[in-house]
Write an enzyme that holds these catalytic residues in place. Sequence first.
Site, PDB file in Angstrom:
ATOM      1  N   GLY A  19       0.842  -1.193   0.000  1.00 19.52           N
ATOM      2  CA  GLY A  19       0.000   0.000   0.000  1.00 19.52           C
ATOM      3  C   GLY A  19       0.874   1.238   0.000  1.00 19.52           C
ATOM      4  N   ASP A 259      -8.592 -25.602  26.423  1.00 17.57           N
ATOM      5  CA  ASP A 259      -7.549 -26.229  25.621  1.00 17.57           C
ATOM      6  C   ASP A 259      -8.127 -27.463  24.950  1.00 17.57           C
ATOM      7  OD1 ASP A 259      -5.104 -27.006  24.592  1.00 17.57           O
ATOM      8  OD2 ASP A 259      -4.492 -28.036  26.428  1.00 17.57           O
ATOM      9  N   CYS A 317       1.136 -31.190  15.196  1.00 16.74           N
ATOM     10  CA  CYS A 317      -0.208 -31.765  15.233  1.00 16.74           C
ATOM     11  C   CYS A 317      -0.444 -32.707  14.055  1.00 16.74           C
ATOM     12  CB  CYS A 317      -1.248 -30.645  15.224  1.00 16.74           C
ATOM     13  SG  CYS A 317      -2.949 -31.224  15.287  1.00 16.74           S
ATOM     14  N   ARG A 416      -7.454 -33.211  27.416  1.00 17.99           N
ATOM     15  CA  ARG A 416      -7.605 -32.543  26.126  1.00 17.99           C
ATOM     16  C   ARG A 416      -8.212 -33.460  25.071  1.00 17.99           C
ATOM     17  NH1 ARG A 416      -4.951 -30.208  21.328  1.00 17.99           N
ATOM     18  NH2 ARG A 416      -4.833 -27.951  21.583  1.00 17.99           N
ATOM     19  N   GLU A 427      -2.515 -37.795  18.293  1.00 19.92           N
ATOM     20  CA  GLU A 427      -2.830 -36.643  17.445  1.00 19.92           C
ATOM     21  C   GLU A 427      -1.691 -35.631  17.451  1.00 19.92           C
ATOM     22  OE1 GLU A 427      -6.825 -34.921  17.448  1.00 19.92           O
ATOM     23  OE2 GLU A 427      -7.488 -36.608  18.675  1.00 19.92           O
ATOM     24  N   GLY A 483      11.023 -19.553  -4.070  1.00 18.73           N
ATOM     25  CA  GLY A 483      11.931 -20.499  -3.432  1.00 18.73           C
ATOM     26  C   GLY A 483      13.129 -20.883  -4.271  1.00 18.73           C
TER      27      GLY A 483
END
Length: 497
Positions: A19, A259, A317, A416, A427, A483
């Site tokens: 911008g 959580d 995760c 959790r 997980e 990249g």
Amino acid sequence: MKILPEISRTLSEYLLIPGLTTEDCTPDTVDLGAPLVRHRVGEEPGIRVATPMVSAIMQAVSSPALAVALAQVGGLSFIHQNQLIEDQAADVLAVKRHKAGFRTGDVTVAPRTPLGEVARLLADTEQGVAVVTENGEADGEFAGIISLDDFHLERHGAGASAGNRMRGRSGLVTAPASVSLSEANELIWQHHLDVLPVVDGGRVVSMVLKSDYQAHKTYHRASVDAEKRLRVGAGINSRDFKDRIPALVEAGADVLCLDSSDGYSVYQAKTLEFARETYGEDVFVGAGNVVDGRAFRYLADAGAAFVKVGIGGGAICTTREQKGIGRGQASALLDVVQARDAHALETGVYVPLCCDGGLLSDSHMAMALAMGADFIMLGRYFARLDESPSRKLQIGGQWYKEYWGEGSRRAQNEARYGQRGRMAFEEGVDGYVPYAGSLYDNVERTRAKITSTMISCGSTNLRDFHRDAVLVPVSAESFKQTGAEVQLRRPAVDSGE
């Protein structure tokens, strides 16, 4: 079955269009401050952070040491809940004992305490001075102070008593509990002191150290409460919340957060209802995680102080792989931001959003903020640093720190994930991340990068950034150009040209 007419996109799949950078857009004028909790539109939030970064609710990340450091630089840490309630409350209390410019006596000894024990306590707590009381208790009658500069174990003997080497109360300059930080520092410089005990009656309530003077100037963005104590958050779950929430509130937690990998549940609504009915508007509880507007609206209507966005995008995760649940972080954010803004227009209440996951670089953090996130939650980022609680170790000549997910077998986080006894599946994973040094240096570098991005986009605060940012999807060919590999020059063979 319903199939959404979209492609699930990550933060890597967008770029920002510059911008107009005006004369007002300078590093000194950019404000990264953000609301942490819900508030009426046009009014100030009950909690605001100067640095829009919070630490993940994880064993490998959010220790009291990291919480203190992050609060000093303007962020906030959430002490993890995968531990006994009393242990989590003690961690929160350890952070709240840190008052900006004022230290509580983390080490208290009696005049009879051996010098060897004094040295060990000071080393274990990384403190430079101990308070001496008649009975050795924190609320005991003040007798004096003793620091590592007051004795030498080889010269005076580890078995000698602290009373023989301490600086007695009668010879000390002290200040009343009503003293301000500026007044305390004036006394320190006037009387050439290294430490000023602040006394209420016969008890030391805090200390001001000369060594902290520069630190106070350095950490001018510190997240502090009305009493100038460092702010800290704490994780909770939807199982033992009726016991955990009161203990954490009593310990002084400024904000709580549910959580869970998936927060779109009646259990989270019940937890929020309990907090609201028990404490009214005095206790803030964030909720999540969510990936669409429906789930955001459900938790916002239930009273969530903020809502976390992101399922399966974290570096540690594996929820998407194991359960097929989640959404690209960019797609999730854009959907939930739209729902948040519509909710604010309809109700007059602004519920902040926390981007949790999918943040692999500083540019991703800037992208998440541009898309409308108010602040970001980071696990891997903080796990790499000196202040995280995990072990630092060397592998193949490279230094790493341990890092494991709350869904991993190592964490065994039943509260959790709800898998009782032996875990049927994981997980999250257990591994290592490259060691990256000090939190202070890394956060300052990240702030500088985000600030620079905002300047290029013509924004001086996050609200303007949300409103004015222009983004464009990135093609596969654009990725290739971004990249392109370059063989970097090695300093050892640099010809000096």
